[in-house]
Write a protein that holds these residues in place. Structure first.
Motif: not given
Lengths: 592, 592
Positions: A286-293, A409-420
């Motif tokens: 993506t051109d707007k990455p979520d770098l907390r993941i 990537r975004r969905q699994t991070a949300k599911d597994l609470n992997l957003v830093d």
């Protein structure tokens, strides 16, 4: 009597003092001869007590109901032991009321005035003035206000001149659909509400203002999504004689100050990464990455080019890619059914299935594991996976794989609470964008940003006759926060010859180009300086800083998804006389 | 190289330093081997010298023409003796250029870039970006910017929350003509651009924000005059639980700060007079008096009620008034022919002639002097006249006499230079306005301000059945500066019963009232607090502080008197497809 402070600010500092407060009745508890009232104003809630010592006030309190507006005078006392509420600023005190007056009564409200109220969104919009009484909405709009005042202050102290540009502007081709405003003096002609002040700010640079700034309203008549509204606000900046680097540095400086002022966060702007568009697409899809993941997309094309699994081998053979993410701890978390659901969801991105592997201490498991009997470890290594990870694959066209793995990537991070959350505000700059992008909607090439974006110097030749303009990259930069695009900027074209080539590449004939943008092209012939700028979306920024998921929560009177405003009921029918004056007829008139 | 400072800021402090500057070529003088260039940027002009020591730079300078954009690096030297220009900041120095680059060339501009340029207004608007390069326009827009940043800063440090209200709003009856915006989703329905955020800000008070502030765009589709534009900006303020006095005090505080910040003037707000509307009309014939003019209107009705001059006696007998101004030194200044011209001009106010007397050491002279053989001294005394004064009379209806003498007072003061410049900023508050005024245009009573203005408490009964609502006065206040209305405010109606009566007095049936303002009336039933506020016109304030006579001079891209913008040529034709999407047909379509 005159209010002495806000209800929500009365704490132990006011002990034994007489205060006068105004506000709304949040709650009233009547114990017969003793009444407690929670008084709410914009700063919070304070507890009032009415008793028989002050009989007149008690009598008034007997009349009070929820949402009545009252004015009270009383003395601040400590609450009895055990009655304190440590969750609120006023929780240690209460006010023994000596005088009370009801300033306005209230009917029973259609929903309770409290956060997380379970009311229909449309009803809340219809009674927006009630919904806005909720502490959360008060906080949201104050955050928005703080951002604006921070921007105003920073910009004016950095020599920027605040200049207003017209709302009644001209309709131009390119971009989204315009809102039109019929002219009464010239029936059949229309103003258009601006999609951005882009051309005006460039002309202001041509006029020599050097540094321009505006908190500007912009308009797009597009179908609405959660983060879109028909009108929106941008913090609009333009400068002359500055490089892209210098402009980004300036924005960083403001963002640092703003983050401190608004959310009390010390942002280290040195650590804001700058990624090229290509790098961002490669690593995050993506051109707007979520770098907390932390986990990124890995390219396995080379690894699996000869794979026994035909889907992978063929994807590579056909010029596509095979990529993957490794979701930490995903192996145990997701059942086969969960993964089937994901597979179904990603069809919207054009994906034709979802290949996956779970990494076990023995190797890999899952339906396609059998194809990797030989080279499981190579795949695990290339995917950067650990035991317990779920590897999710995308195979095929670059854009489809990118969109798919970005989502996963975004969905699994949300599911597994992997957003830093130790890095709550992950800013990034995305630079070196393609100048054009292919629009499936329009079935033609359109500007990736807008037609006034300067190509990279070394790419200028791509705009020449016989070359492929779509190879050109631009002197453009987007600011991204936590996976959202906050704003977009670029160095602008300031030379007529380049601007003409650019418009030609977009399919404008020379005649059409001058009809639509003649004033700009002409201005470029009278000493147009090099310039660049940025526009930052205030709505989205406020939404993120307020911790909200919909921009409606940071807009006082938003439109709903049908672009209507349920409180005033705009848009509405108007009087026939108004249309006659404009020389307009509606479809209904035609049907008569 | 990177710009080190602005051209207009280089003074002796930079002596012997190397500076890099960018900007526009204002003037170039070529002496063969020695070239002088005046370089202009937004801060001013600096003199560059190019000579054969720096041959490459000299060669570049030979190419330069007016309005070319250049970048130069050079060393700051003192000018030779006799070459100084003390009128400009950079007048003691010049820059010996070592490196020069042309960043953009320029065709010959359609008019010179200098103040007081003699160019057609329409041409200047067509090339607005060139006109804006003039130092005066640069100054004007910076004054405007400073006013805005002063307001923002004051308001936010005084706990006001900056809240944006919709531009896509609802068309409401009352007030001026709306600009409409057709809805695509609901063909046949229209948004309206707001004539002010009035109702939204009242609802924000209903929502408990307590203190609201916005620099808001507003729109009126009316015929244009010098101080009107289709879109304009107001500094919009609303507060809850404050009295009219408190609101005026708050505005005074801001105005004091703003006058210091913007024009470095120490305003004594204690000395700002507060006049009732009636007093203002009686003394100055207008609700926006210019207090820099010392002479006032005197009421001579009693003095001349029995006059031999039938015009005066009859005016009083018919229930009218006879009033006069005494123009100091006017007797010698104005010829009979001049006065005849004035008499002709004032016909537009409904005046049927202009009676006058010159005060001489022997008494009075002029065509009607013979009627005052007996009582000349009484008339002189009542008019407050001195020897040498010209007494100008108005006789007849109060409103005609007021309008006439207001005009004559301002015009004669201008002619005779009697505007007191030792008091350059004459503010005044005009309070206690009538609630209604009679509109000749509509042939009915309309709100003097707007239908949401609270009547004086003691006048509330006038709104009851069987009473005359037009006798009521309002809790309203206008701020006036040097004869211009800067802004208008009031305490608002916060009770539904009063609001309904008010709308009824304006001719709304109960049904119509709820159709148009139902959301407001309903909001008043859910705990609507007492509230009041003000809206100050930014355009007019900026115009006055910039010393301009037309608001176009303080607007970056104004419309002309036909509401068109000659640069972009808005409004314009749009594509048929756009109208089809809106379900709209124009008169032309109907003619087909």
């Amino acid at each position: 009597m005159k209010r002495t402070t806000y209800a929500g600010l009365v704490d132990e500092q006011y002990l034994d003092q007489t205060v006068t407060l105004t506000g709304w009745v949040q709650k009233r508890r009547d114990f017969g001869g003793l009444i407690f009232v929670d008084l709410r104003d914009r700063e919070g809630i304070v507890q009032l007590t009415f008793n028989e010592t002050n009989a007149a006030a008690l009598k008034v309190a007997e009349e009070m109901r929820s949402e009545y507006v009252i004015e009270v005078t009383g003395v601040v006392h400590l609450r009895s032991e055990g009655q304190e509420n440590n969750n609120i600023k006023t929780g240690k005190i209460e006010i023994e009321v000596t005088d009370a007056e009801i300033l306005a009564s209230a009917k029973t409200t259609p929903f309770y005035i409290e956060d997380n109220v379970n009311a229909n969104e449309e009803l809340k919009l219809q009674y927006r003035y009630l919904d806005l009484r909720r502490p959360e909405m008060q906080k949201n709009l104050r955050i928005r206000s703080k951002i604006m005042s921070s921007a105003m202050h920073f910009m004016t102290t950095h020599d920027f001149i605040n200049i207003e540009t017209p709302i009644l502007a001209k309709s131009t081709p390119e971009g989204a659909r315009d809102y039109l405003v019929p002219s009464r003096i010239f029936p059949g002609s229309f103003y258009a509400l601006p999609q951005s002040p882009q051309l005006f700010k460039q002309l202001l640079m041509g006029a020599g203002f050097d540094r321009y700034f505006q908190i500007a309203r912009a308009f797009r008549d597009e179908d609405l999504r959660g983060d879109r509204q028909p009108e929106f606000t941008q913090m609009d900046v333009e400068t002359s004689f500055m490089s892209a680097d210098e402009i980004r540095h300036l924005v960083n400086e403001w963002v640092k100050v703003m983050m401190k002022e608004v959310v009390d966060f010390d942002l280290d702007t040195q650590s804001i990464p700058t990624l090229t568009w290509q790098e961002s697409m490669d690593r995050f899809g993506t051109d707007k990455p979520d770098l907390r993941i932390a986990y990124e997309i890995q390219d396995l094309s080379a690894t699996v080019a000869q794979s026994e699994f035909g889907v992978f081998a063929n994807a590579v053979k056909d010029g596509g890619v095979v990529k993957a993410i490794s979701v930490p701890g995903g192996a145990d978390h997701y059942s086969r059914k969960d993964i089937d659901k994901m597979a179904q969801y990603i069809e919207r991105f054009g994906a034709k299935g979802l290949a996956w592997l779970k990494v076990t201490s023995e190797g890999v498991s899952g339906p396609i594991a059998k194809f990797f009997a030989e080279d499981a470890q190579q795949v695990i290594d290339a995917a950067g996976a650990q035991v317990g990870d779920l590897i999710l694959f995308g195979a095929g066209r670059f854009d489809v794989v990118s969109a798919t793995l970005d989502y996963l990537r975004r969905q699994t991070a949300k599911d597994l609470n992997l957003v830093d959350n130790t890095n709550p505000w992950a800013f990034a700059w995305i630079v070196d964008w393609p100048l054009f992008e292919y629009s499936e909607d329009f079935d033609r090439w359109i500007s990736a940003h807008h037609p006034f974006t300067m190509p990279n110097e070394e790419d200028l030749h791509y705009l020449d006759e016989g070359e492929d303009p779509h190879k050109a990259h631009a002197q453009s930069y987007d600011l991204v926060l936590n996976g959202f695009e906050l704003g977009s900027g670029s160095i602008r074209i300031h030379r007529m010859d380049i601007q003409e080539k650019m418009l030609k590449a977009l399919g404008f004939s020379k005649e059409k180009a001058h009809e639509a943008f003649g004033f700009l092209l002409e201005a470029m012939e009278y000493g147009f300086p090099p310039m660049g700028g940025i526009a930052l979306g205030l709505d989205r920024l406020a939404m993120l800083l307020a911790g909200q998921e919909n921009i409606r929560e940071v807009i006082a009177f938003p439109k709903n998804s049908r672009a209507t405003e349920p409180m005033t009921k705009a848009p509405s029918r108007v009087e026939q006389k108004q249309l006659l004056e404009l020389g307009l007829f509606t479809s209904e008139d035609m049907a008569d």
